[in-house]
Design a protein around this motif. Structure first.
Motif, PDB file in Angstrom:
ATOM      1  N   ALA B  77       0.832  -1.210   0.000  1.00  0.00           N
ATOM      2  CA  ALA B  77       0.000   0.000   0.000  1.00  0.00           C
ATOM      3  C   ALA B  77       0.866   1.258   0.000  1.00  0.00           C
ATOM      4  O   ALA B  77       0.610   2.198  -0.760  1.00  0.00           O
ATOM      5  N   ALA B 125      -2.169  -3.065  -4.833  1.00  0.00           N
ATOM      6  CA  ALA B 125      -2.869  -2.037  -4.074  1.00  0.00           C
ATOM      7  C   ALA B 125      -3.501  -1.032  -5.035  1.00  0.00           C
ATOM      8  O   ALA B 125      -3.051  -0.872  -6.167  1.00  0.00           O
ATOM      9  N   VAL B 139      -5.892  -2.928  -0.587  1.00  0.00           N
ATOM     10  CA  VAL B 139      -4.896  -3.861  -1.130  1.00  0.00           C
ATOM     11  C   VAL B 139      -5.391  -5.299  -1.014  1.00  0.00           C
ATOM     12  O   VAL B 139      -6.060  -5.664  -0.045  1.00  0.00           O
TER      13      VAL B 139
END
Lengths: 152, 170
Positions: B77, B125, B139
């Motif tokens: 992420a 993500a 994600v």
């Protein structure tokens, strides 16, 4: 050896048998009655942002997850397995560079198959904790332990 | 009449983009500790976590440590969000040279859907919302089958300060 000491020793062996917990140096400080304390030393390899010298959030999350799992396993109903269902972490502030992290988790409610935990992580500084977490674990209770509980 | 500028040769383009990506990922020691790599196709990134014994959390099953899964998803992420900030600067040739400025995680919620098997894992993500100060990133992670997720997560992040807003920055 008292029951409490034996329980800590079993939990310590359990945690030390987890390859990832060993890799990051987690140590059980206390465990029992649905409550656990685990510490982790600072390690340069676990840093997430070198500009600020702070540990990666993920490793704090790993510590809280392990501590939550230990709290569930030590609950008086006697779970034989525990697996994380969900975990939410709030990162309140950056951990002090170079400081060891201490996580404390409490399993505050269990149903037949689910355990709920809350946890905090501190770095020895005053003020708010570094992070807080809440989570749910799936668990199974040994049939003998469940029967004993039901009979009580 | 000014001559048309010819497009950047493909090898130079790839080298420049891959260089920025490796500096970004290389700025996180913990990503190297876990062995996380990133596969790039244009601007699309896939995080890859090659399996190693150290990542095990339950030796009996055996399964990946939940904390490893959380770390992998949070790293995916952060890199995706940083990459999305870096991309326009990098492509216009105006930035990306000040070194990566990483967003800070405010909160992160992981949903464990099935146990992580002792084999390679992948994650992608998506920046759901990105504002001046905050971003929300989702994600997803899988192993053998893209459609069979073993974990997903949502996190909120504090965006890094723009160095152009800071006159003291060189």
């Amino acid at each position: 050896m008292s029951d409490a000491q034996l329980q800590i020793q079993i939990a310590r062996q359990f945690i030390e048998a987890i390859p990832f917990a060993r890799a990051v140096g987690m140590t059980i400080e206390s465990v029992g009655g649905g409550h656990a304390v685990i510490t982790m030393p600072f390690d340069e390899r676990l840093v997430g942002d070198p500009r600020r010298g702070v540990l990666h959030g993920g490793v704090i999350s790993a510590l809280m997850d392990t501590c939550g799992g230990a709290a569930v396993m030590s609950h008086p109903v006697g779970p034989s397995t525990a697996a994380t269902l969900d975990l939410r972490i709030d990162y309140m502030r950056a951990a002090k560079a170079g400081a060891a992290i201490r996580a404390e988790a409490e399993c505050y409610h269990v149903t037949r198959s689910v355990a709920f935990i809350r946890a905090t992580a501190t770095d020895g500084e005053d003020g708010p904790p570094v992070a807080a977490a809440t989570g749910a674990f799936t668990m199974t209770v040994r049939p003998s332990a469940e029967k004993k509980e039901g009979a009580a | 009449m000014s001559p048309r500028t010819s497009p950047e040769p493909v090898h130079a383009l790839k080298e420049r983009r891959d260089g920025h990506l490796s500096r970004l990922v290389g700025s996180m020691p913990y990503a190297a500790f876990l062995g996380i790599e990133f596969d790039r196709r244009g601007d699309e990134l896939t995080a890859v976590l090659p399996f190693k014994d150290m990542l095990i959390g339950d030796p009996m099953v055996p399964a990946l440590h939940g904390g490893v899964t959380a770390s992998f998803l949070e790293t995916a992420a952060i890199v995706e969000l940083s990459w999305s900030i870096l991309w326009p600067e990098m492509e216009s040739g105006t930035g990306g040279d000040v070194g990566p400025r990483l967003p800070k995680t405010i909160d992160f919620t992981i949903d464990y859907l099935r146990s992580g098997l002792p084999r390679d894992a992948y994650a992608r993500a998506r920046v759901v919302r990105s504002g001046r100060r905050f971003a929300s990133v989702h994600v997803e992670a899988w192993q053998d089958n893209r459609a069979r997720l073993f974990a997903q997560a949502t996190g909120h992040f504090l965006m890094p300060a723009d160095p152009r807003d800071d006159p003291g920055h060189v």
